[in-house]
Scaffold this active site. Structure first.
Site, mmCIF file in Angstrom:
data_model
loop_
_atom_site.group_PDB
_atom_site.id
_atom_site.type_symbol
_atom_site.label_atom_id
_atom_site.label_comp_id
_atom_site.label_asym_id
_atom_site.label_seq_id
_atom_site.Cartn_x
_atom_site.Cartn_y
_atom_site.Cartn_z
ATOM 1 N N VAL A 39 19.894 47.709 -12.383
ATOM 2 C CA VAL A 39 18.625 48.031 -12.292
ATOM 3 C C VAL A 39 17.684 46.726 -11.940
ATOM 4 O O VAL A 39 18.179 45.732 -12.786
ATOM 5 C CB VAL A 39 18.004 48.669 -13.474
ATOM 6 C CG1 VAL A 39 16.495 49.042 -13.248
ATOM 7 C CG2 VAL A 39 18.850 50.178 -13.586
ATOM 8 N N LYS A 40 17.196 46.661 -10.884
ATOM 9 C CA LYS A 40 16.445 45.189 -10.709
ATOM 10 C C LYS A 40 14.813 45.439 -11.005
ATOM 11 O O LYS A 40 14.350 46.338 -10.572
ATOM 12 C CB LYS A 40 16.620 45.264 -9.103
ATOM 13 C CG LYS A 40 16.581 43.846 -8.460
ATOM 14 C CD LYS A 40 16.690 43.687 -6.972
ATOM 15 C CE LYS A 40 16.576 42.529 -6.601
ATOM 16 N NZ LYS A 40 16.560 42.621 -5.114
ATOM 17 N N VAL A 41 14.297 44.725 -11.754
ATOM 18 C CA VAL A 41 13.160 44.652 -12.303
ATOM 19 C C VAL A 41 12.448 43.270 -11.923
ATOM 20 O O VAL A 41 13.212 42.264 -11.922
ATOM 21 C CB VAL A 41 13.399 44.816 -13.702
ATOM 22 C CG1 VAL A 41 13.637 45.967 -14.114
ATOM 23 C CG2 VAL A 41 13.866 43.562 -14.687
#
Ligand code: E4P
Length: 221
Positions: A82-84
């Site tokens: 998951v890229k935040v």
């Protein structure tokens, strides 16, 4: 050093994956938008083709929205990272995902302090954008050196993922520093494959072989 491809283009992903070059993929909303199709289909396909980590980015900017989107993104596969974004809510989401064993890539890192904080939050990857720093007259590669030095003083498991790569020299410099990963636009990886002397050498070999074949028409390898 691991090589990721920085794209949502399926043709490029298949092409380089068939050469055995890809350890993973990074995408972002702009790269998805560039392809123009349904992002759901692209994410399904990419996570099937690639065995390694595939970074898929949230578009919510608040903590609860990021949590919901991150959970949905993880449904595409166990290899989804998951890229935040590097924001307070992004780090809060990073901590929450990491403590559940969900890997996180903290993106849009432009300083060593930001990388340090993302590592503290449990990020699997920090993504410093070197090309965009170069674009505004700051030395992007120097940031990679700083982060490498800081991380090597401690026991962070966070990997340095060099992003916003613009040309093959960036890759050589990142490898010399000992960055863990580079994520490359397909055009940069294409350039890395080529050398004019390779082409000239191959053309000469084939021309000489043709001469030989004229004298020995049945010759075959
Ligand atoms: C990384 O994860 C980003 O998708 C990317 O490297 C950004 O690169 P750009 O500055 O060329 O848009």
């Amino acid at each position: 050093m691991k090589i990721f491809l920085d794209t949502a283009n399926l043709e490029s992903i298949k092409k380089f994956n068939d050469m055995g070059l890809l350890d993973g993929i990074t995408t972002n909303p702009s790269l998805m938008s560039k392809e123009g199709g349904n992002p759901k289909d692209a994410m399904e396909e990419i996570t099937k083709i690639i065995q390694g980590d595939v970074s898929l980015e949230v578009v919510s900017t608040d903590y609860s929205g990021m949590l919901e989107e991150g959970k949905r993104l993880r449904e595409y596969g166990d290899n989804v990272v998951v890229k935040v974004p590097m924001t307070p809510d992004g780090l809060k989401a990073c901590k929450s995902f990491s403590s559940q064993g969900i890997p996180v890539n903290v993106t849009l890192i432009f300083s060593a302090n930001q990388a340090l904080l993302a590592a503290k939050s449990g990020a699997k990857y920090v993504s410093p954008f070197i090309g965009r720093l170069d674009d505004i007259g700051q030395d992007g590669m120097n940031l990679i050196k700083e982060i490498k030095e800081i991380f090597s003083n401690y026991t962070f498991e966070t990997q340095i993922l060099v992003a916003s790569v613009r040309h093959p020299l960036h890759v050589i410099d990142a490898a010399k520093i000992g960055a863990d990963v580079v994520t490359l636009p397909p055009g940069v990886l294409d350039k890395m494959l080529q050398h004019p002397l390779t082409k000239i050498g191959l053309d000469n070999f084939l021309a000489d072989w043709e001469k030989l074949k004229q004298k020995n028409p049945d010759t075959k390898i």
